[in-house]
Design a protein around this motif. Structure first.
Motif, short mmCIF file in Angstrom:
data_model
loop_
_atom_site.label_atom_id
_atom_site.label_comp_id
_atom_site.label_asym_id
_atom_site.label_seq_id
_atom_site.Cartn_x
_atom_site.Cartn_y
_atom_site.Cartn_z
N TRP A 305 -62.29 -104.66 -13.68
CA TRP A 305 -61.05 -104.65 -13.93
C TRP A 305 -61.63 -102.67 -13.79
N ASN A 306 -62.08 -102.00 -13.65
CA ASN A 306 -61.96 -101.07 -13.23
C ASN A 306 -62.34 -100.23 -12.50
N PHE A 307 -60.51 -99.18 -12.37
CA PHE A 307 -60.49 -99.50 -10.45
C PHE A 307 -60.63 -97.86 -9.80
N ILE A 308 -61.87 -97.09 -10.65
CA ILE A 308 -62.41 -96.01 -9.70
C ILE A 308 -63.13 -96.38 -9.32
N PHE A 309 -63.43 -97.86 -8.94
CA PHE A 309 -64.38 -98.64 -7.68
C PHE A 309 -63.60 -99.67 -6.77
N LEU A 310 -64.33 -99.36 -5.51
CA LEU A 310 -63.23 -99.85 -4.68
C LEU A 310 -63.28 -101.10 -5.40
N GLN A 311 -63.95 -102.10 -5.39
CA GLN A 311 -63.87 -103.12 -5.94
C GLN A 311 -62.68 -103.49 -6.85
N GLY A 312 -62.58 -102.63 -7.10
CA GLY A 312 -61.56 -102.84 -8.28
C GLY A 312 -60.05 -102.98 -7.61
N ASN A 313 -60.12 -101.46 -7.05
CA ASN A 313 -58.98 -101.45 -5.84
C ASN A 313 -58.62 -103.25 -5.51
N TYR A 314 -59.81 -103.57 -5.07
CA TYR A 314 -60.02 -104.67 -3.83
C TYR A 314 -58.95 -105.77 -4.74
N VAL A 315 -59.37 -106.14 -5.48
CA VAL A 315 -58.76 -107.25 -6.02
C VAL A 315 -57.08 -106.92 -6.63
N ARG A 316 -57.37 -106.12 -7.08
CA ARG A 316 -55.69 -105.23 -7.37
C ARG A 316 -55.27 -105.98 -5.94
N ASP A 317 -55.60 -105.62 -4.73
CA ASP A 317 -54.58 -105.80 -3.61
C ASP A 317 -54.81 -107.12 -3.43
N MET A 318 -55.82 -107.70 -3.34
CA MET A 318 -55.95 -109.31 -2.31
C MET A 318 -55.13 -110.16 -4.19
N GLY A 319 -55.14 -109.76 -5.48
CA GLY A 319 -54.02 -109.98 -6.16
C GLY A 319 -52.65 -109.85 -5.55
N MET A 320 -52.14 -108.62 -5.00
CA MET A 320 -50.85 -108.87 -4.85
C MET A 320 -50.18 -109.68 -3.83
N ALA A 321 -51.38 -109.55 -3.01
CA ALA A 321 -50.82 -110.68 -1.63
C ALA A 321 -50.98 -112.27 -1.77
N ARG A 322 -51.39 -112.22 -2.52
CA ARG A 322 -51.27 -114.49 -3.30
C ARG A 322 -50.47 -113.60 -4.09
N ARG A 323 -49.85 -113.28 -4.18
CA ARG A 323 -48.64 -113.16 -5.58
C ARG A 323 -49.08 -113.50 -7.31
N LEU A 324 -49.88 -113.03 -7.78
CA LEU A 324 -50.67 -113.45 -8.45
C LEU A 324 -50.05 -113.06 -9.87
N ASP A 325 -49.24 -111.81 -9.82
CA ASP A 325 -48.06 -111.45 -10.54
C ASP A 325 -47.46 -110.26 -10.44
N THR A 326 -46.37 -109.63 -11.13
CA THR A 326 -45.72 -108.70 -10.47
C THR A 326 -46.24 -107.13 -10.92
N ASN A 327 -47.24 -107.00 -11.60
CA ASN A 327 -48.20 -106.11 -13.08
C ASN A 327 -49.36 -106.19 -11.29
N LYS A 328 -49.65 -105.32 -10.51
CA LYS A 328 -50.84 -105.03 -9.84
C LYS A 328 -52.52 -105.47 -10.50
N ASN A 329 -52.43 -104.59 -11.72
CA ASN A 329 -53.65 -104.43 -12.66
C ASN A 329 -54.03 -105.70 -13.11
N ARG A 330 -52.81 -106.66 -13.56
CA ARG A 330 -52.69 -107.93 -13.83
C ARG A 330 -53.23 -108.89 -12.58
N ALA A 331 -51.99 -108.50 -11.79
CA ALA A 331 -52.71 -108.95 -10.68
C ALA A 331 -54.09 -109.24 -9.41
N GLY A 332 -54.88 -107.81 -10.36
CA GLY A 332 -56.20 -107.80 -9.86
C GLY A 332 -57.13 -108.91 -11.07
N TYR A 333 -56.81 -108.76 -12.05
CA TYR A 333 -57.17 -109.64 -12.89
C TYR A 333 -57.75 -111.28 -12.47
#
Length: 546
Positions: A305-333
């Motif tokens: 959930w902490n976007f100062i880390f590489l893994q935080g940005n990774y899950v956001r990108d993966m969440g958007m790629a899977r179209r899990l939410d229109t909001n990048k943060n929630r897509a990451g969660y």
């Protein structure tokens, strides 16, 4: 029974099985606390390994100031061809003098060549495959030491370097370092002869033995590390396990072995980009080698959930790629939640069910939306056993910058006008516990403790850093730890993983419960509080002592 690593140098690691004396099974199963490990670096004041070279800076990371640009390394990171240059590393840096015994150390290596030592390491005698050095802290009361390979036969190059202390243990007590055979009754085991079997610094084992679980996030090199495939993992044959964020990390075999020797449940965090084969191989290795009475605690990455880390940005990108939410943060969660469940299912397949696993989903202490999203997404909670947060008390980030005396520093943690006072953090815990209860999960802490740090400072002695160190060294901090842990218990929390193992206080934070591994308990009030809580508050949640 314990799996011992018979050979940790060049070549294929050989595994043997040896009996461990009954006393070596640490009496920690009633403990309510876990601890976080540290990153493997040459300045780690927890000094986990007997062989100091295990945490040395890799030769690659030492370019160009110690290792020449033209030096060629082999697959394990050893300088195979110098090409007229020098290959060097730093194996101790800024380490408090008391953390290690000063004295005459032995350097072993394979191959043909010539080594040179710098800083606080002085060559006493050189021989083929073995040097003797004096290693004493400098006038600054710290250890700083380098090693350089000046000459190396390319047909039999210098490799498998080990730097071993002069003392050892008595065979019936792996938790105590002794200076010589006179301290034992005929069962002295010097490190220079037994390092392959002993592996771990006895001072480190002694510190770790009181904790129910060991969280390996830092030691395994998780944060900001894009490692994805099984062949990229850290190996027993690597020249060193230290280094920068993308290089460092103890092999999984070493993590398992430490858990076995301590009889502590291993808390594994898996790399954010690890593919399914990596996850399966990891689980199979753990099933094969971990003591059957221990439960792997499994967590996907760290603070996604902490976007100062590489893994935080990774899950956001993966969440958007899977179209899990229109909001990048929630897509990451949501992606974190989905991928965690996928990982849990692989572990369940390997272990034949979830009975021996503790499957952990994690969230953000102050954010209930993260908890609800992670746990509720596609009913992820049904595949988990616990929800974990990281409660820290410190006041607030802005006010820390303004303190000018010790009383003002302690007021940050006790005055409820500050968002992260102890009482306010306990209120956050109460809300997160209600969410965990709603989904039928235990509430754990993957990290926690005091969090006095000013992230705006640029050097260690800049104000308010000296005050923050002073507060962490004060008896009042021990009292606050007791108050906080009692509150954690009262609010219904279960396993609490303190952050962290002994580490030097720096501008990056005063995280260690001790400042170095051998710091006397009478000087370490935070660690006193942890031990007193362990001894006075046996774990209280259902099944915790099984």
């Amino acid at each position: 029974m314990s799996l011992l690593l018979k050979h940790m140098g060049l070549g294929v690691a050989t595994i043997c099985v040896a009996l461990v004396a009954p006393f070596a099974m640490a009496n920690n199963q009633s403990s309510p606390l876990a601890t976080n490990t540290n990153e493997l670096t040459e300045d780690d004041a927890s000094v986990p390994f007997i062989d100091l070279f295990r945490a040395a800076l890799p030769f690659e990371d030492a370019r160009p100031w110690l290792t020449g640009a033209n030096v060629q390394l082999d697959a394990n990171g050893w300088p195979a061809r110098l090409n007229g240059q020098i290959a060097g590393t730093r194996f101790l840096s800024n380490l408090p003098a008391q953390a290690l015994p000063g004295g005459r150390y032995t350097v072993l290596y394979e191959g043909q060549g010539k080594l040179q030592y710098g800083g606080d390491a002085k060559l006493v005698a050189a021989g083929q495959g073995q040097d003797t050095i004096d290693l004493f802290a400098g006038s600054d009361n710290k250890f700083d030491a380098t090693l350089r390979i000046l000459e190396s036969n390319p047909n039999n190059y210098v490799r498998n370097i080990r730097i071993l202390p002069p003392d050892g243990i008595c065979a019936n007590n792996p938790f105590k370092r002794v200076p010589n055979a006179g301290a034992c009754r005929g069962n002295y085991q010097p490190f220079v002869q037994n390092y392959e079997q002993q592996i771990f610094n006895p001072d480190y084992l002694d510190y770790m033995k009181d904790f129910k679980s060991i969280r390996f996030m830092n030691m395994s090199g998780i944060s900001n590390n894009p490692q994805s495939s099984w062949n990229q993992r850290q190996k027993l044959t690597d020249a060193t396990w230290g280094g920068s964020q993308t290089n460092r990390g103890a092999p999984i075999e070493i993590q398992i072995e430490l858990a076995n020797r301590l009889n502590a449940h291993p808390w594994f965090t898996l790399h954010h980009a690890a593919d399914n084969n990596y996850v399966m191989q990891f689980a199979q290795l753990v099933k094969q080698r971990l003591r059957p009475n221990l439960k792997p605690h499994v967590e996907y990455s760290n603070e996604t959930w902490n976007f100062i880390f590489l893994q935080g940005n990774y899950v956001r990108d993966m969440g958007m790629a899977r179209r899990l939410d229109t909001n990048k943060n929630r897509a990451g969660y949501r992606y974190y939640s989905e991928r965690s469940v996928e990982i849990f299912r692989i572990w369940e397949q390997v272990f034949g069910g979830s009975q021996r696993l503790v499957r952990i989903l994690s969230g953000w202490t102050i954010n209930e939306e993260v908890a609800e999203t992670v746990l509720g997404h596609k009913d992820a909670y049904k595949s988990a056993d616990a929800f974990a947060i990281a409660p820290y008390f410190f006041g607030d980030h802005q006010s820390i910058q303004l303190v000018r005396n010790l009383d003002e520093t302690f007021k940050l943690m006790t005055d409820d006008q500050y968002r992260y006072s102890i009482n306010n953090v306990l209120a956050f815990i109460r809300k997160q516990k209600a969410i965990a209860n709603k989904y039928g999960l235990q509430l754990m802490a993957y990290e926690g403790g005091q969090g006095l740090v000013d992230f705006k400072t640029t050097h260690d002695l800049q104000m308010p850093n000296p005050l923050l160190y002073q507060a962490n060294r004060h008896p009042r901090m021990g009292s606050l730890y007791t108050q906080f842990l009692e509150g954690w218990k009262r609010e219904g929390g279960s396993l609490f993983a303190h952050y962290s193992s002994p580490r030097t206080y720096r501008r990056y934070g005063s995280w260690g419960s001790k400042e170095y591994i051998t710091q006397p308990l009478g000087q370490a009030y935070k660690h006193q509080a942890l031990l007193n809580f362990i001894r006075s508050r046996p774990c209280w949640w259902a099944g915790c002592q099984q």
